[in-house]
Design a protein around this motif. Structure first.
Motif, PDB file in Angstrom:
ATOM      1  N   ILE A   1       0.859  -1.185   0.000  1.00  0.00           N
ATOM      2  CA  ILE A   1       0.000   0.000   0.000  1.00  0.00           C
ATOM      3  C   ILE A   1       0.893   1.232   0.000  1.00  0.00           C
ATOM      4  O   ILE A   1       1.792   1.350   0.828  1.00  0.00           O
ATOM      5  CB  ILE A   1      -0.911   0.043   1.246  1.00  0.00           C
ATOM      6  CG1 ILE A   1      -1.830  -1.173   1.281  1.00  0.00           C
ATOM      7  CG2 ILE A   1      -1.733   1.335   1.257  1.00  0.00           C
ATOM      8  CD1 ILE A   1      -2.666  -1.268   2.536  1.00  0.00           C
ATOM      9  N   ASN A   2       0.658   2.124  -0.964  1.00  0.00           N
ATOM     10  CA  ASN A   2       1.291   3.437  -0.895  1.00  0.00           C
ATOM     11  C   ASN A   2       0.208   4.477  -1.161  1.00  0.00           C
ATOM     12  O   ASN A   2      -0.959   4.122  -1.288  1.00  0.00           O
ATOM     13  CB  ASN A   2       2.494   3.553  -1.846  1.00  0.00           C
ATOM     14  CG  ASN A   2       2.121   3.415  -3.294  1.00  0.00           C
ATOM     15  OD1 ASN A   2       1.104   3.943  -3.735  1.00  0.00           O
ATOM     16  ND2 ASN A   2       2.923   2.696  -4.040  1.00  0.00           N
ATOM     17  N   GLU A   3       0.561   5.728  -1.257  1.00  0.00           N
ATOM     18  CA  GLU A   3      -0.463   6.762  -1.358  1.00  0.00           C
ATOM     19  C   GLU A   3      -1.149   6.815  -2.720  1.00  0.00           C
ATOM     20  O   GLU A   3      -2.123   7.536  -2.879  1.00  0.00           O
ATOM     21  CB  GLU A   3       0.114   8.116  -0.983  1.00  0.00           C
ATOM     22  CG  GLU A   3       0.427   8.195   0.502  1.00  0.00           C
ATOM     23  CD  GLU A   3       0.713   9.592   0.979  1.00  0.00           C
ATOM     24  OE1 GLU A   3       0.400  10.565   0.279  1.00  0.00           O
ATOM     25  OE2 GLU A   3       1.263   9.704   2.078  1.00  0.00           O
ATOM     26  N   ASN A   4      -0.670   6.070  -3.711  1.00  0.00           N
ATOM     27  CA  ASN A   4      -1.285   6.102  -5.039  1.00  0.00           C
ATOM     28  C   ASN A   4      -1.946   4.797  -5.445  1.00  0.00           C
ATOM     29  O   ASN A   4      -2.798   4.791  -6.329  1.00  0.00           O
ATOM     30  CB  ASN A   4      -0.241   6.485  -6.091  1.00  0.00           C
ATOM     31  CG  ASN A   4       0.251   7.895  -5.894  1.00  0.00           C
ATOM     32  OD1 ASN A   4      -0.528   8.791  -5.631  1.00  0.00           O
ATOM     33  ND2 ASN A   4       1.547   8.087  -5.976  1.00  0.00           N
ATOM     34  N   ALA A   5      -1.545   3.693  -4.850  1.00  0.00           N
ATOM     35  CA  ALA A   5      -2.097   2.400  -5.267  1.00  0.00           C
ATOM     36  C   ALA A   5      -1.992   1.374  -4.141  1.00  0.00           C
ATOM     37  O   ALA A   5      -1.158   1.485  -3.252  1.00  0.00           O
ATOM     38  CB  ALA A   5      -1.352   1.886  -6.496  1.00  0.00           C
TER      39      ALA A   5
ATOM     40  N   ILE B   1      -1.742  -2.865  -3.959  1.00  0.00           N
ATOM     41  CA  ILE B   1      -1.548  -4.091  -4.728  1.00  0.00           C
ATOM     42  C   ILE B   1      -1.659  -5.261  -3.769  1.00  0.00           C
ATOM     43  O   ILE B   1      -0.964  -5.311  -2.751  1.00  0.00           O
ATOM     44  CB  ILE B   1      -0.161  -4.128  -5.413  1.00  0.00           C
ATOM     45  CG1 ILE B   1       0.047  -2.873  -6.253  1.00  0.00           C
ATOM     46  CG2 ILE B   1      -0.019  -5.392  -6.261  1.00  0.00           C
ATOM     47  CD1 ILE B   1       1.484  -2.670  -6.705  1.00  0.00           C
ATOM     48  N   ILE B   2      -2.553  -6.189  -4.094  1.00  0.00           N
ATOM     49  CA  ILE B   2      -2.677  -7.412  -3.302  1.00  0.00           C
ATOM     50  C   ILE B   2      -2.156  -8.558  -4.151  1.00  0.00           C
ATOM     51  O   ILE B   2      -2.582  -8.754  -5.282  1.00  0.00           O
ATOM     52  CB  ILE B   2      -4.136  -7.694  -2.887  1.00  0.00           C
ATOM     53  CG1 ILE B   2      -4.672  -6.562  -2.004  1.00  0.00           C
ATOM     54  CG2 ILE B   2      -4.225  -9.033  -2.150  1.00  0.00           C
ATOM     55  CD1 ILE B   2      -6.132  -6.735  -1.602  1.00  0.00           C
ATOM     56  N   PHE B   3      -1.207  -9.305  -3.602  1.00  0.00           N
ATOM     57  CA  PHE B   3      -0.667 -10.493  -4.253  1.00  0.00           C
ATOM     58  C   PHE B   3      -1.374 -11.699  -3.647  1.00  0.00           C
ATOM     59  O   PHE B   3      -1.444 -11.834  -2.433  1.00  0.00           O
ATOM     60  CB  PHE B   3       0.843 -10.594  -4.025  1.00  0.00           C
ATOM     61  CG  PHE B   3       1.600  -9.454  -4.646  1.00  0.00           C
ATOM     62  CD1 PHE B   3       2.050  -9.532  -5.959  1.00  0.00           C
ATOM     63  CD2 PHE B   3       1.846  -8.297  -3.920  1.00  0.00           C
ATOM     64  CE1 PHE B   3       2.743  -8.477  -6.525  1.00  0.00           C
ATOM     65  CE2 PHE B   3       2.542  -7.234  -4.481  1.00  0.00           C
ATOM     66  CZ  PHE B   3       2.983  -7.326  -5.792  1.00  0.00           C
TER      67      PHE B   3
ATOM     68  N   ILE C   1      -4.792  -4.706  -8.451  1.00  0.00           N
ATOM     69  CA  ILE C   1      -4.324  -3.340  -8.204  1.00  0.00           C
ATOM     70  C   ILE C   1      -5.516  -2.394  -8.128  1.00  0.00           C
ATOM     71  O   ILE C   1      -6.391  -2.424  -8.979  1.00  0.00           O
ATOM     72  CB  ILE C   1      -3.373  -2.883  -9.332  1.00  0.00           C
ATOM     73  CG1 ILE C   1      -2.187  -3.828  -9.436  1.00  0.00           C
ATOM     74  CG2 ILE C   1      -2.916  -1.440  -9.099  1.00  0.00           C
ATOM     75  CD1 ILE C   1      -1.316  -3.603 -10.652  1.00  0.00           C
ATOM     76  N   SER C   2      -5.516  -1.564  -7.118  1.00  0.00           N
ATOM     77  CA  SER C   2      -6.521  -0.517  -6.967  1.00  0.00           C
ATOM     78  C   SER C   2      -5.762   0.807  -6.914  1.00  0.00           C
ATOM     79  O   SER C   2      -4.925   1.008  -6.036  1.00  0.00           O
ATOM     80  CB  SER C   2      -7.312  -0.732  -5.681  1.00  0.00           C
ATOM     81  OG  SER C   2      -8.151   0.364  -5.436  1.00  0.00           O
TER      82      SER C   2
ATOM     83  N   ALA D   1      -9.443  -3.381  -3.939  1.00  0.00           N
ATOM     84  CA  ALA D   1      -8.623  -4.421  -4.567  1.00  0.00           C
ATOM     85  C   ALA D   1      -9.133  -5.809  -4.190  1.00  0.00           C
ATOM     86  O   ALA D   1      -9.198  -6.713  -5.024  1.00  0.00           O
ATOM     87  CB  ALA D   1      -7.155  -4.258  -4.169  1.00  0.00           C
ATOM     88  N   TYR D   2      -9.505  -5.976  -2.945  1.00  0.00           N
ATOM     89  CA  TYR D   2     -10.038  -7.259  -2.472  1.00  0.00           C
ATOM     90  C   TYR D   2     -11.344  -7.588  -3.196  1.00  0.00           C
ATOM     91  O   TYR D   2     -11.547  -8.694  -3.682  1.00  0.00           O
ATOM     92  CB  TYR D   2     -10.267  -7.201  -0.955  1.00  0.00           C
ATOM     93  CG  TYR D   2     -10.601  -8.537  -0.345  1.00  0.00           C
ATOM     94  CD1 TYR D   2      -9.585  -9.370   0.121  1.00  0.00           C
ATOM     95  CD2 TYR D   2     -11.916  -8.972  -0.242  1.00  0.00           C
ATOM     96  CE1 TYR D   2      -9.886 -10.609   0.685  1.00  0.00           C
ATOM     97  CE2 TYR D   2     -12.223 -10.197   0.314  1.00  0.00           C
ATOM     98  CZ  TYR D   2     -11.194 -11.012   0.778  1.00  0.00           C
ATOM     99  OH  TYR D   2     -11.501 -12.233   1.322  1.00  0.00           O
ATOM    100  N   TYR D   3     -12.234  -6.618  -3.300  1.00  0.00           N
ATOM    101  CA  TYR D   3     -13.529  -6.810  -3.949  1.00  0.00           C
ATOM    102  C   TYR D   3     -13.353  -7.167  -5.427  1.00  0.00           C
ATOM    103  O   TYR D   3     -14.029  -8.052  -5.944  1.00  0.00           O
ATOM    104  CB  TYR D   3     -14.366  -5.543  -3.787  1.00  0.00           C
ATOM    105  CG  TYR D   3     -15.738  -5.645  -4.413  1.00  0.00           C
ATOM    106  CD1 TYR D   3     -16.726  -6.418  -3.823  1.00  0.00           C
ATOM    107  CD2 TYR D   3     -16.046  -4.959  -5.579  1.00  0.00           C
ATOM    108  CE1 TYR D   3     -17.992  -6.506  -4.379  1.00  0.00           C
ATOM    109  CE2 TYR D   3     -17.307  -5.047  -6.140  1.00  0.00           C
ATOM    110  CZ  TYR D   3     -18.271  -5.818  -5.542  1.00  0.00           C
ATOM    111  OH  TYR D   3     -19.517  -5.910  -6.105  1.00  0.00           O
TER     112      TYR D   3
END
Length: 118
Positions: free
Chosen positions: A30-34, A36-38, A46-47, A64-66
């Motif tokens: 998690i960063n301030e722009n995106a 990513i869940i692996f 990617i959200s 991202a989970y949804y």
């Protein structure tokens, strides 16, 4: 076009092409722009935060989970975002997280509070 195979129920789009295999989170960034869940099936979701949105680590993670659990295509995501009431989106995504993660609401809240930035 795939979007006409989606079914709309009270402004929520569900794609019938969701993976039948149960997958678990392997790790996330998690960063301030995106966000990513692996996943343990060697895929990632990617959200990305829209430039005008306020940063919210929990909301990015929940989106991202949804996306993974409901199998939404880009076109279906756009339709979902166009018809959803933003004042209720976090509640809806939280409910979906509880349902698909099989966590209690308390466990889910605790998990989201523990998310760390990269």
């Amino acid at each position: 076009m795939i979007s006409d195979k989606n079914v709309i129920f009270s402004n929520i789009i569900y794609s019938p092409f969701r993976s039948k295999k149960e997958v678990d989170i392997e790790r996330y960034i998690i960063n301030e722009n995106a966000t990513i869940i692996f996943w343990d099936d060697n895929t990632k979701t990617i959200s990305k935060r829209h430039l005008e949105d306020t940063f919210d680590k929990e909301l990015g993670f929940l989106f991202a989970y949804y996306y993974k659990k409901c199998g939404l295509t880009k076109a279906a995501r756009k339709r979902l975002l166009d018809c959803i009431d933003y004042s209720k989106i976090k509640t809806f995504l939280f409910e979906m997280f509880v349902k698909y993660s099989k966590k209690t609401p308390e466990q889910a809240r605790s998990y989201l509070k523990s998310l760390e930035l990269a």
